[in-house]
Design an enzyme around this catalytic site. Structure first.
Site, PDB file in Angstrom:
ATOM      1  N   SER A 108       0.794  -1.246   0.000  1.00 21.82           N
ATOM      2  CA  SER A 108       0.000   0.000   0.000  1.00 21.82           C
ATOM      3  C   SER A 108       0.816   1.280   0.000  1.00 21.82           C
ATOM      4  O   SER A 108       0.241   2.362  -0.164  1.00 21.82           O
ATOM      5  CB  SER A 108      -0.935   0.030   1.209  1.00 21.82           C
ATOM      6  N   LYS A 125       0.302   3.516  -2.862  1.00 25.36           N
ATOM      7  CA  LYS A 125      -0.880   4.391  -2.979  1.00 25.36           C
ATOM      8  C   LYS A 125      -0.474   5.872  -2.937  1.00 25.36           C
ATOM      9  O   LYS A 125      -1.197   6.728  -3.441  1.00 25.36           O
ATOM     10  CB  LYS A 125      -1.896   4.050  -1.885  1.00 25.36           C
ATOM     11  N   TYR A 170      -3.989  -2.558 -10.179  1.00 26.71           N
ATOM     12  CA  TYR A 170      -3.840  -2.228  -8.752  1.00 26.71           C
ATOM     13  C   TYR A 170      -2.886  -3.224  -8.067  1.00 26.71           C
ATOM     14  O   TYR A 170      -1.979  -2.833  -7.321  1.00 26.71           O
ATOM     15  CB  TYR A 170      -5.234  -2.221  -8.090  1.00 26.71           C
ATOM     16  N   TYR A 183      -4.314   3.081   8.010  1.00 24.68           N
ATOM     17  CA  TYR A 183      -5.593   2.366   8.155  1.00 24.68           C
ATOM     18  C   TYR A 183      -6.302   2.848   9.417  1.00 24.68           C
ATOM     19  O   TYR A 183      -6.393   4.044   9.665  1.00 24.68           O
ATOM     20  CB  TYR A 183      -5.370   0.840   8.215  1.00 24.68           C
ATOM     21  N   VAL A 216       1.256  -3.803   3.787  1.00 25.58           N
ATOM     22  CA  VAL A 216       1.233  -5.111   4.458  1.00 25.58           C
ATOM     23  C   VAL A 216       2.478  -5.959   4.172  1.00 25.58           C
ATOM     24  O   VAL A 216       2.629  -7.034   4.738  1.00 25.58           O
ATOM     25  CB  VAL A 216      -0.050  -5.920   4.156  1.00 25.58           C
TER      26      VAL A 216
HETATM   27  N1  GLU Z   1      -2.330  -5.340  -1.992  1.00 23.76           N
HETATM   28  C1  GLU Z   1      -2.820  -5.214  -0.658  1.00 23.76           C
HETATM   29  C2  GLU Z   1      -4.317  -5.394  -0.635  1.00 23.76           C
HETATM   30  O1  GLU Z   1      -4.974  -4.875  -1.468  1.00 23.76           O
HETATM   31  C3  GLU Z   1      -2.412  -3.911  -0.102  1.00 23.76           C
HETATM   32  C4  GLU Z   1      -2.836  -3.745   1.326  1.00 23.76           C
HETATM   33  C5  GLU Z   1      -1.899  -2.939   2.132  1.00 23.76           C
HETATM   34  O2  GLU Z   1      -0.678  -2.951   1.961  1.00 23.76           O
HETATM   35  O3  GLU Z   1      -2.447  -2.277   3.004  1.00 23.76           O
HETATM   36  O4  GLU Z   1      -4.868  -6.054   0.175  1.00 23.76           O
END
Ligand code: GLU
Length: 304
Positions: free
Chosen positions: A63, A66, A188, A240, A258
């Site tokens: 993530s 992002k 994505y 988060y 993650v």
């Molecule tokens: N590719 C992961 C997902 O979509 C990213 C989540 C993350 O790193 O928070 O679940």
């Protein structure tokens, strides 16, 4: 500031946490990573680098990508972007569906999965070669042309993509996705799969720390105000449902993934990337958060 000595102190102090937490395994390829690794790298705006541990071992940024996606979309679409995604903390898990249903397909912010899936759709709409453009942007930011997607990680996530597919379907139902769902999701997953080490990642975040310098990377450019606003969203939404706790403990804008990575910035001072795969219940790196908490405590430098 003797950051190298501080990093060495931190490394000793985090040892009691070395076995706490568990790496992500809902993406099968991530379960194969040795969880007992730790790296950290600081790059200052003056051009110094300090690193320690596994700082040159590549890992899946997940993530953290992002932030790069938001920077691209803000450059391309400007404030029009905010018609399709909000800028409020979600207070829910990165892959939560509940809020998205209640709020009729408008994701709370670009740093939860739903928000990034909408931004991925925007990039697909604007770009003829979105995968190449995204990678080129990340390579330019970090100055490393060998950074790549990890197709094995992306494919592994695709095979278990039940929740993200549900999110994408809900978005499509509410007309917040224009392109084909499968195409959006795979792009994505590719973004999330990018492999970088702490050195690369810290370099790639330096332009976000240094908002007085022009942010111009090929066709992607941001005003200093846009860069500062990305930092504001990192501060409020980067972790988060643990964004408040991170702000309280660390006091820097940042973004976690993650894969166990965290990138953070101290505006006009430095960018820092830390990585350790063992995660807490909220999906954030246990040793990563502890190390950054100690960094801002021992340097007595945070944005507050
Ligand atoms: N590719 C992961 C997902 O979509 C990213 C989540 C993350 O790193 O928070 O679940």
């Amino acid at each position: 500031m003797n950051y190298q000595q501080i990093l060495e102190n931190i490394y000793q102090e985090i040892q009691p946490y070395a076995q706490v937490g568990k790496q992500a395994d809902y993406i099968p390829a991530l379960a194969k990573v040795n969880p007992d690794q730790f790296g950290i790298c600081i790059n200052t705006v003056q051009g110094e680098t300090f690193m320690l541990g596994d700082a040159t071992t590549s890992f899946s940024i997940q993530s953290i990508s992002k932030v790069f996606l938001l920077a691209m979309c803000l450059s391309i679409e400007g404030d029009g972007l905010w018609r399709r995604v909000g800028k409020e903390p979600s207070g829910t898990a990165f892959n939560s569906l509940i809020q998205l249903e209640v709020e009729k397909g408008t994701p709370r912010n670009p740093f939860i999965n739903a928000g990034a899936i909408v931004l991925t759709d925007i990039l697909l709409k604007h770009s003829k070669h979105p995968k190449e453009d995204f990678l080129r942007f990340v390579r330019r930011l970090s100055g490393n042309n060998s950074i790549s997607y990890d197709e094995e990680v992306a494919q592994s996530e695709r095979e278990k993509s039940y929740l993200n597919a549900a999110i994408a379907n809900l978005l499509k139902y509410h007309h917040n996705i224009e392109n084909d769902i499968e195409e959006v999701l795979y792009f994505y997953f590719l973004q999330c799969s990018i492999g970088m080490d702490c050195y690369d990642l810290s370099k790639a975040f330096l332009p976000f720390a240094n908002h007085r310098r022009p942010f111009e990377y090929g066709e992607i450019s941001l005003t200093s105000s846009q860069v500062k606003r990305i930092n504001a969203i990192m501060q409020t939404c980067g972790f988060y449902d643990e964004a408040g706790e991170f702000s309280y403990l660390v006091g820097l804008p940042g973004k976690s993934g993650v894969g166990g990575g965290i990138a953070a910035i101290h505006p006009l001072r430095y960018s820092v990337a830390v990585w350790s795969p063992r995660l807490n219940q909220k999906g954030n790196s246990v040793m990563g958060i502890k190390a950054l908490e100690l960094l801002t405590t021992e340097t007595q430098e945070s944005i507050f």
